[in-house]
Design a protein around this motif. Sequence first.
Motif, PDB file in Angstrom:
ATOM      1  N   GLN A 164      17.370 -25.424   6.334  1.00  0.00           N
ATOM      2  CA  GLN A 164      17.166 -24.033   6.747  1.00  0.00           C
ATOM      3  C   GLN A 164      17.268 -23.849   8.256  1.00  0.00           C
ATOM      4  O   GLN A 164      17.475 -22.754   8.735  1.00  0.00           O
ATOM      5  CB  GLN A 164      15.804 -23.501   6.276  1.00  0.00           C
ATOM      6  CG  GLN A 164      15.736 -23.306   4.798  1.00  0.00           C
ATOM      7  CD  GLN A 164      14.847 -24.344   4.155  1.00  0.00           C
ATOM      8  OE1 GLN A 164      14.609 -25.423   4.692  1.00  0.00           O
ATOM      9  NE2 GLN A 164      14.346 -24.034   2.979  1.00  0.00           N
ATOM     10  N   GLU A 165      17.099 -24.920   9.019  1.00  0.00           N
ATOM     11  CA  GLU A 165      17.094 -24.825  10.476  1.00  0.00           C
ATOM     12  C   GLU A 165      18.414 -25.254  11.106  1.00  0.00           C
ATOM     13  O   GLU A 165      18.544 -25.232  12.328  1.00  0.00           O
ATOM     14  CB  GLU A 165      15.963 -25.678  11.040  1.00  0.00           C
ATOM     15  CG  GLU A 165      14.593 -25.199  10.593  1.00  0.00           C
ATOM     16  CD  GLU A 165      13.486 -26.165  10.978  1.00  0.00           C
ATOM     17  OE1 GLU A 165      13.757 -27.179  11.664  1.00  0.00           O
ATOM     18  OE2 GLU A 165      12.338 -25.917  10.572  1.00  0.00           O
ATOM     19  N   LYS A 221      18.692 -32.522   6.198  1.00  0.00           N
ATOM     20  CA  LYS A 221      17.880 -32.937   5.051  1.00  0.00           C
ATOM     21  C   LYS A 221      17.471 -31.708   4.266  1.00  0.00           C
ATOM     22  O   LYS A 221      17.405 -30.589   4.798  1.00  0.00           O
ATOM     23  CB  LYS A 221      16.648 -33.720   5.484  1.00  0.00           C
ATOM     24  CG  LYS A 221      15.597 -32.873   6.188  1.00  0.00           C
ATOM     25  CD  LYS A 221      14.374 -33.700   6.519  1.00  0.00           C
ATOM     26  CE  LYS A 221      13.356 -32.856   7.260  1.00  0.00           C
ATOM     27  NZ  LYS A 221      12.152 -33.607   7.588  1.00  0.00           N
ATOM     28  N   ILE A 222      17.208 -31.918   3.007  1.00  0.00           N
ATOM     29  CA  ILE A 222      16.645 -30.877   2.148  1.00  0.00           C
ATOM     30  C   ILE A 222      15.135 -31.019   2.280  1.00  0.00           C
ATOM     31  O   ILE A 222      14.587 -32.082   1.992  1.00  0.00           O
ATOM     32  CB  ILE A 222      17.089 -31.053   0.686  1.00  0.00           C
ATOM     33  CG1 ILE A 222      18.604 -30.946   0.593  1.00  0.00           C
ATOM     34  CG2 ILE A 222      16.394 -30.028  -0.209  1.00  0.00           C
ATOM     35  CD1 ILE A 222      19.164 -31.347  -0.758  1.00  0.00           C
ATOM     36  N   ILE A 254      22.906 -28.241  -1.113  1.00  0.00           N
ATOM     37  CA  ILE A 254      23.503 -28.093   0.217  1.00  0.00           C
ATOM     38  C   ILE A 254      24.769 -27.240   0.158  1.00  0.00           C
ATOM     39  O   ILE A 254      24.957 -26.348   0.998  1.00  0.00           O
ATOM     40  CB  ILE A 254      23.755 -29.472   0.850  1.00  0.00           C
ATOM     41  CG1 ILE A 254      22.398 -30.112   1.192  1.00  0.00           C
ATOM     42  CG2 ILE A 254      24.641 -29.364   2.087  1.00  0.00           C
ATOM     43  CD1 ILE A 254      22.464 -31.541   1.653  1.00  0.00           C
ATOM     44  N   CYS A 255      25.627 -27.466  -0.818  1.00  0.00           N
ATOM     45  CA  CYS A 255      26.838 -26.638  -0.934  1.00  0.00           C
ATOM     46  C   CYS A 255      26.479 -25.182  -1.209  1.00  0.00           C
ATOM     47  O   CYS A 255      27.091 -24.270  -0.645  1.00  0.00           O
ATOM     48  CB  CYS A 255      27.756 -27.181  -2.022  1.00  0.00           C
ATOM     49  SG  CYS A 255      28.630 -28.670  -1.528  1.00  0.00           S
ATOM     50  N   TRP A 256      25.479 -24.937  -2.033  1.00  0.00           N
ATOM     51  CA  TRP A 256      25.054 -23.567  -2.301  1.00  0.00           C
ATOM     52  C   TRP A 256      24.604 -22.895  -1.006  1.00  0.00           C
ATOM     53  O   TRP A 256      24.968 -21.747  -0.734  1.00  0.00           O
ATOM     54  CB  TRP A 256      23.927 -23.539  -3.334  1.00  0.00           C
ATOM     55  CG  TRP A 256      23.447 -22.151  -3.601  1.00  0.00           C
ATOM     56  CD1 TRP A 256      23.949 -21.265  -4.498  1.00  0.00           C
ATOM     57  CD2 TRP A 256      22.384 -21.465  -2.924  1.00  0.00           C
ATOM     58  NE1 TRP A 256      23.257 -20.081  -4.430  1.00  0.00           N
ATOM     59  CE2 TRP A 256      22.301 -20.174  -3.475  1.00  0.00           C
ATOM     60  CE3 TRP A 256      21.503 -21.828  -1.915  1.00  0.00           C
ATOM     61  CZ2 TRP A 256      21.365 -19.232  -3.036  1.00  0.00           C
ATOM     62  CZ3 TRP A 256      20.571 -20.888  -1.477  1.00  0.00           C
ATOM     63  CH2 TRP A 256      20.516 -19.615  -2.045  1.00  0.00           C
ATOM     64  N   GLU A 257      23.800 -23.588  -0.206  1.00  0.00           N
ATOM     65  CA  GLU A 257      23.309 -23.007   1.038  1.00  0.00           C
ATOM     66  C   GLU A 257      24.453 -22.676   1.997  1.00  0.00           C
ATOM     67  O   GLU A 257      24.479 -21.606   2.606  1.00  0.00           O
ATOM     68  CB  GLU A 257      22.301 -23.946   1.713  1.00  0.00           C
ATOM     69  CG  GLU A 257      21.823 -23.484   3.073  1.00  0.00           C
ATOM     70  CD  GLU A 257      21.090 -22.147   3.099  1.00  0.00           C
ATOM     71  OE1 GLU A 257      20.984 -21.565   4.181  1.00  0.00           O
ATOM     72  OE2 GLU A 257      20.622 -21.670   2.032  1.00  0.00           O
TER      73      GLU A 257
END
Length: 109
Positions: free
Chosen positions: A40-41, A73-74, A96-99
């Motif tokens: 997210q960051e 990282k998740i 990760i791909c979705w984000e």
Amino acid sequence: AAKLTKCSKCQKLTFRSVYHYHNNYGTQIAGTSLHGTSLQETDFILKNLMIVFGNESRGISDEIKKIIEKEIKIPSFHKGDNNTDSLNIASAAAIICWEFMRRRNNYSK
């Protein structure tokens, strides 16, 4: 030039192929890591992005780690002793791909 238009191709890459994309196309290389910046960051250029996922037991090879520009990282949603260190590689790749697809779609509006 290679562009991130969709998460369309997952393949086993050699150091040589990762290095080729990095040098010839200006591809930004991110790698997954337990010690990386939270998903997210992160702030990424969404064009020419390659995300390297290590396997669950050995992670990313030391050779490829040398050319990774950013580690991500998740984040874990558990607190305390029940912290999960890793996810199945397919689950991690999907998250990760979705984000990144979500961000790309938001930026193009």
